[in-house]
Design a protein around this motif. Structure first.
Motif, PDB file in Angstrom:
ATOM      1  N   ALA A  96      39.827 -16.569  63.294  1.00  0.00           N
ATOM      2  CA  ALA A  96      39.696 -15.297  62.578  1.00  0.00           C
ATOM      3  C   ALA A  96      40.853 -15.105  61.602  1.00  0.00           C
ATOM      4  O   ALA A  96      40.657 -14.652  60.459  1.00  0.00           O
ATOM      5  CB  ALA A  96      39.629 -14.142  63.572  1.00  0.00           C
ATOM      6  N   LEU A  97      42.070 -15.458  62.042  1.00  0.00           N
ATOM      7  CA  LEU A  97      43.234 -15.336  61.163  1.00  0.00           C
ATOM      8  C   LEU A  97      43.122 -16.272  59.973  1.00  0.00           C
ATOM      9  O   LEU A  97      43.448 -15.886  58.832  1.00  0.00           O
ATOM     10  CB  LEU A  97      44.508 -15.649  61.962  1.00  0.00           C
ATOM     11  CG  LEU A  97      45.832 -15.521  61.201  1.00  0.00           C
ATOM     12  CD1 LEU A  97      46.024 -14.095  60.718  1.00  0.00           C
ATOM     13  CD2 LEU A  97      47.003 -15.936  62.093  1.00  0.00           C
ATOM     14  N   ASP A  98      42.651 -17.470  60.196  1.00  0.00           N
ATOM     15  CA  ASP A  98      42.465 -18.421  59.098  1.00  0.00           C
ATOM     16  C   ASP A  98      41.418 -17.911  58.115  1.00  0.00           C
ATOM     17  O   ASP A  98      41.576 -18.037  56.895  1.00  0.00           O
ATOM     18  CB  ASP A  98      42.057 -19.789  59.667  1.00  0.00           C
ATOM     19  CG  ASP A  98      41.974 -20.850  58.595  1.00  0.00           C
ATOM     20  OD1 ASP A  98      42.990 -21.125  57.955  1.00  0.00           O
ATOM     21  OD2 ASP A  98      40.870 -21.397  58.379  1.00  0.00           O
ATOM     22  N   THR A  99      40.350 -17.304  58.648  1.00  0.00           N
ATOM     23  CA  THR A  99      39.309 -16.750  57.772  1.00  0.00           C
ATOM     24  C   THR A  99      39.867 -15.611  56.924  1.00  0.00           C
ATOM     25  O   THR A  99      39.617 -15.531  55.712  1.00  0.00           O
ATOM     26  CB  THR A  99      38.132 -16.244  58.621  1.00  0.00           C
ATOM     27  OG1 THR A  99      37.619 -17.327  59.403  1.00  0.00           O
ATOM     28  CG2 THR A  99      37.030 -15.701  57.726  1.00  0.00           C
ATOM     29  N   ARG A 100      40.649 -14.723  57.560  1.00  0.00           N
ATOM     30  CA  ARG A 100      41.244 -13.609  56.810  1.00  0.00           C
ATOM     31  C   ARG A 100      42.230 -14.113  55.766  1.00  0.00           C
ATOM     32  O   ARG A 100      42.300 -13.568  54.659  1.00  0.00           O
ATOM     33  CB  ARG A 100      41.962 -12.668  57.778  1.00  0.00           C
ATOM     34  CG  ARG A 100      41.015 -11.880  58.680  1.00  0.00           C
ATOM     35  CD  ARG A 100      41.777 -10.919  59.554  1.00  0.00           C
ATOM     36  NE  ARG A 100      40.884 -10.147  60.415  1.00  0.00           N
ATOM     37  CZ  ARG A 100      41.297  -9.239  61.285  1.00  0.00           C
ATOM     38  NH1 ARG A 100      42.590  -8.964  61.393  1.00  0.00           N
ATOM     39  NH2 ARG A 100      40.420  -8.584  62.034  1.00  0.00           N
ATOM     40  N   LEU A 101      42.987 -15.154  56.121  1.00  0.00           N
ATOM     41  CA  LEU A 101      43.938 -15.711  55.171  1.00  0.00           C
ATOM     42  C   LEU A 101      43.214 -16.291  53.966  1.00  0.00           C
ATOM     43  O   LEU A 101      43.638 -16.099  52.816  1.00  0.00           O
ATOM     44  CB  LEU A 101      44.783 -16.785  55.863  1.00  0.00           C
ATOM     45  CG  LEU A 101      45.865 -17.450  55.002  1.00  0.00           C
ATOM     46  CD1 LEU A 101      46.864 -16.413  54.517  1.00  0.00           C
ATOM     47  CD2 LEU A 101      46.581 -18.536  55.786  1.00  0.00           C
ATOM     48  N   LYS A 102      42.116 -16.983  54.204  1.00  0.00           N
ATOM     49  CA  LYS A 102      41.349 -17.545  53.090  1.00  0.00           C
ATOM     50  C   LYS A 102      40.745 -16.436  52.232  1.00  0.00           C
ATOM     51  O   LYS A 102      40.719 -16.532  50.998  1.00  0.00           O
ATOM     52  CB  LYS A 102      40.246 -18.455  53.633  1.00  0.00           C
ATOM     53  CG  LYS A 102      40.768 -19.760  54.224  1.00  0.00           C
ATOM     54  CD  LYS A 102      39.630 -20.637  54.713  1.00  0.00           C
ATOM     55  CE  LYS A 102      40.150 -21.952  55.293  1.00  0.00           C
ATOM     56  NZ  LYS A 102      39.048 -22.818  55.789  1.00  0.00           N
ATOM     57  N   GLU A 103      40.273 -15.361  52.881  1.00  0.00           N
ATOM     58  CA  GLU A 103      39.735 -14.230  52.122  1.00  0.00           C
ATOM     59  C   GLU A 103      40.824 -13.589  51.265  1.00  0.00           C
ATOM     60  O   GLU A 103      40.588 -13.232  50.105  1.00  0.00           O
ATOM     61  CB  GLU A 103      39.142 -13.202  53.080  1.00  0.00           C
ATOM     62  CG  GLU A 103      37.865 -13.674  53.780  1.00  0.00           C
ATOM     63  CD  GLU A 103      37.350 -12.649  54.776  1.00  0.00           C
ATOM     64  OE1 GLU A 103      38.047 -11.618  54.970  1.00  0.00           O
ATOM     65  OE2 GLU A 103      36.266 -12.851  55.350  1.00  0.00           O
ATOM     66  N   PHE A 104      42.025 -13.443  51.832  1.00  0.00           N
ATOM     67  CA  PHE A 104      43.126 -12.853  51.085  1.00  0.00           C
ATOM     68  C   PHE A 104      43.503 -13.738  49.901  1.00  0.00           C
ATOM     69  O   PHE A 104      43.747 -13.230  48.788  1.00  0.00           O
ATOM     70  CB  PHE A 104      44.326 -12.665  52.009  1.00  0.00           C
ATOM     71  CG  PHE A 104      45.563 -12.186  51.306  1.00  0.00           C
ATOM     72  CD1 PHE A 104      45.682 -10.853  50.922  1.00  0.00           C
ATOM     73  CD2 PHE A 104      46.594 -13.064  51.024  1.00  0.00           C
ATOM     74  CE1 PHE A 104      46.813 -10.416  50.268  1.00  0.00           C
ATOM     75  CE2 PHE A 104      47.727 -12.627  50.361  1.00  0.00           C
ATOM     76  CZ  PHE A 104      47.837 -11.296  49.985  1.00  0.00           C
ATOM     77  N   GLU A 105      43.559 -15.043  50.120  1.00  0.00           N
ATOM     78  CA  GLU A 105      43.895 -15.953  49.027  1.00  0.00           C
ATOM     79  C   GLU A 105      42.831 -15.906  47.930  1.00  0.00           C
ATOM     80  O   GLU A 105      43.155 -15.950  46.736  1.00  0.00           O
ATOM     81  CB  GLU A 105      44.040 -17.377  49.570  1.00  0.00           C
ATOM     82  CG  GLU A 105      45.267 -17.573  50.458  1.00  0.00           C
ATOM     83  CD  GLU A 105      45.335 -18.969  51.052  1.00  0.00           C
ATOM     84  OE1 GLU A 105      44.325 -19.718  50.907  1.00  0.00           O
ATOM     85  OE2 GLU A 105      46.367 -19.313  51.655  1.00  0.00           O
ATOM     86  N   ALA A 106      41.554 -15.812  48.329  1.00  0.00           N
ATOM     87  CA  ALA A 106      40.477 -15.726  47.344  1.00  0.00           C
ATOM     88  C   ALA A 106      40.587 -14.429  46.539  1.00  0.00           C
ATOM     89  O   ALA A 106      40.428 -14.425  45.308  1.00  0.00           O
ATOM     90  CB  ALA A 106      39.122 -15.812  48.040  1.00  0.00           C
ATOM     91  N   LYS A 107      40.863 -13.306  47.239  1.00  0.00           N
ATOM     92  CA  LYS A 107      41.014 -12.026  46.543  1.00  0.00           C
ATOM     93  C   LYS A 107      42.225 -12.051  45.611  1.00  0.00           C
ATOM     94  O   LYS A 107      42.175 -11.511  44.496  1.00  0.00           O
ATOM     95  CB  LYS A 107      41.144 -10.896  47.556  1.00  0.00           C
ATOM     96  CG  LYS A 107      39.863 -10.598  48.314  1.00  0.00           C
ATOM     97  CD  LYS A 107      40.052  -9.449  49.287  1.00  0.00           C
ATOM     98  CE  LYS A 107      38.757  -9.145  50.036  1.00  0.00           C
ATOM     99  NZ  LYS A 107      38.945  -8.030  51.013  1.00  0.00           N
ATOM    100  N   GLU A 108      43.310 -12.663  46.090  1.00  0.00           N
ATOM    101  CA  GLU A 108      44.510 -12.738  45.256  1.00  0.00           C
ATOM    102  C   GLU A 108      44.236 -13.559  44.000  1.00  0.00           C
ATOM    103  O   GLU A 108      44.653 -13.184  42.891  1.00  0.00           O
ATOM    104  CB  GLU A 108      45.653 -13.350  46.051  1.00  0.00           C
ATOM    105  CG  GLU A 108      46.984 -13.371  45.310  1.00  0.00           C
ATOM    106  CD  GLU A 108      48.099 -13.979  46.136  1.00  0.00           C
ATOM    107  OE1 GLU A 108      49.272 -13.865  45.745  1.00  0.00           O
ATOM    108  OE2 GLU A 108      47.780 -14.566  47.191  1.00  0.00           O
ATOM    109  N   LYS A 109      43.528 -14.675  44.136  1.00  0.00           N
ATOM    110  CA  LYS A 109      43.194 -15.512  42.980  1.00  0.00           C
ATOM    111  C   LYS A 109      42.279 -14.751  42.014  1.00  0.00           C
ATOM    112  O   LYS A 109      42.459 -14.804  40.792  1.00  0.00           O
ATOM    113  CB  LYS A 109      42.516 -16.792  43.450  1.00  0.00           C
ATOM    114  CG  LYS A 109      42.205 -17.768  42.328  1.00  0.00           C
ATOM    115  CD  LYS A 109      41.588 -19.050  42.870  1.00  0.00           C
ATOM    116  CE  LYS A 109      41.320 -20.036  41.746  1.00  0.00           C
ATOM    117  NZ  LYS A 109      40.418 -19.501  40.709  1.00  0.00           N
TER     118      LYS A 109
END
Length: 226
Positions: free
Chosen positions: A100-113
């Motif tokens: 779940a943490l990895d998924t949230r991290l990927k979502e955050f990175e996608a939003k940041e990009k």
């Protein structure tokens, strides 16, 4: 006879153990049962019967101990299984949280990009809009200047000269640069010679026209008392 002798020795050892009380406070072992021998029976047969009775008693005791050991082994096995089950559940929860943490991290990175891309696009559009506005403002100024120049071109030189005379030199030069040479000459001829000379020098340099720096202030008069 040899078998009976060994049995007698074993029985003697076992019977000797029954007289000792355990130091840990446990109940002393039960005495072995004694078998009554019929009158006239052979002493060897009597010893053999007692030996069999001792064997049967020890056999039951060993069977009970074996059963206790089996129960303890089963309890230990159940405890190990429960412990392993708890460890498996905990590991599963940890893995789930990590996922779940990895998924949230990927979502955050996608939003940041996406935000950075949008910001770069907005900055690019803003720069383009600023450039367009600057170009439009330049065109407006040129159109306004041309219109003003056309207005002055239609005026008589005797009326246009006093107006341009009172204007800042850079504004007057901008208006005169839009006029034809003959109209410019007529207006300059009607102006103050010093102002006309300054405008002529500025017009020769060409745009952009900038006003000259103001003259330095006059020196302060010295006091007569000094």
């Amino acid at each position: 006879m040899r078998r009976l002798a060994l049995c007698a020795v074993f029985v003697g050892l076992l019977l000797g153990d029954t007289d000792q009380i355990p130091s840990n406070g446990a109940n002393p072992p039960k005495p072995f049962p004694s078998l009554s021998t019929p009158k006239g029976a052979n002493p060897s047969s009597q010893q053999f019967l007692q030996c069999n009775a001792i064997f049967e008693s020890r056999k039951a005791e060993l069977s009970n101990q074996l059963q206790l050991l089996q129960e303890r082994a089963l309890t230990l096995q159940n405890l190990q299984e429960q412990t392993q089950s708890l460890l498996d559940q905990r590991n599963a929860k940890v893995a789930e949280r990590e996922k779940a943490l990895d998924t949230r991290l990927k979502e955050f990175e996608a939003k940041e990009k996406a935000f950075k891309d949008l910001q770069a696009q907005k900055e690019k559009e803003l720069k383009k809009l600023v450039a367009q506005n600057e170009e439009l403002l330049k065109e407006i100024k040129e159109a306004s200047s041309s219109k003003v120049a056309t207005t002055y071109a239609k005026m008589k030189d005797s009326k246009a000269a006093p107006i341009l005379q009172d204007m800042p030199v850079d504004q007057a030069a901008t208006i005169l640069s839009k006029l034809e040479a003959k109209d410019m000459g007529k207006i300059l001829a009607k102006m103050d010679p010093a102002k006309a000379a300054s405008l002529t020098e500025m017009l020769q340099k060409g745009p952009p026209f900038k006003a000259p720096p103001p003259p330095p202030p006059p020196p302060k008069p010295k006091d007569e008392d000094e």
